[in-house]
Write an enzyme that holds these catalytic residues in place. Sequence first.
Site: not given
Length: 356
Positions: A67, A133, A172, A175
């Site tokens: 992590d 974004k 983006n 798929g």
Amino acid sequence: MKSYYKNKKILITGACGTIGSKLIEKLLLDKKNLPSLILGIDNNENSIFIEDQKYLDNKIVHFQLSDIRDKSQMDDHFNQIDIVFHLAALKHVVVCEKSPQDAVMTNIKGIQNIIEASMNNKVSKVIFTSSDKAVNPTNVMGASKLMGERLITAANSVSRCKTIFSSIRFGNVLGSNGSVIPIFFNQINQQIPITLTSEMMTRFVMTSEDAIDLILSSTIFSKGGEIFISKMPVLNIKTLAEAMISKFGNKKVNQIKIIGSKPGEKEYEELMTSEECRRTIELKKTFCIIPALSSIYRKINYRYKDEIKKNISQPYISSKEKKLNKKEIYSLLDTQGLFDSRMFNQNRRYWPGDKK
């Protein structure tokens, strides 16, 4: 470009995701210029197990459950690594809106852990994958990605550090899990209406192959602190829906239903602001945004192969770019592997408040 990665020790965070798994495949294609090590880390136990099984007979590729929030783990994994591709992140807008504290821990604190581990272990280059974004963000995910870009760029100002840190802004990825094409495809297969938030919705798009090519080429070009953006096509989402109905569905059954824009959702996407235009270099296949405060980022000569011009006149905004027509979209829909993620049978996306 092929020989650049020969005998390199490479670490990929988020290695079990759409891009991470395909990046590993790409790095292994050229048998004459193989890395000496590819270490993939991810915090998804099941995905790690599946990917590990795929490469049981490959001595180059290894996986580790880990992590990025745990700095001590990063310090251990980064030992003797040459290149880090940082793909791990919380990427879904809804998830980040509902759990902003986790977005901060993964997308901001996690990146700082990557930076510090790379410095401590004298990693040569670190490439961070960001998002459109991050430009004028309207949600937690975008804001956390923007902060990630800032941290990556700022890391180059540490004089004692020789590591080169750079970012890439994706559009983006067609798929990928949760993206609109698999959702439309499943709606068509289930013979239910195609849900569209707005007829004016436009998006920058790229295939996973485009994304990987951008990662690999930008790594070679990077000098420190830049943000690389691929020149990519633009889709009107309504035209995409119409093209998919024509190609896969039935116009009588699969009608388009306008459901209205979600809170915080833009009708267009931005990959470059007007301020960034003034410090952008256009290359043959990409744009390269130079750090705003470049004077504090060592003494870097930002000159690149295939330069076309400096200082772009217009921001890179999807609503202002030429859109693909249906014929071009048909060709895009034939891209190999585009529908790999449809297996989970998702046919809609929700936003906070939809379940209330």
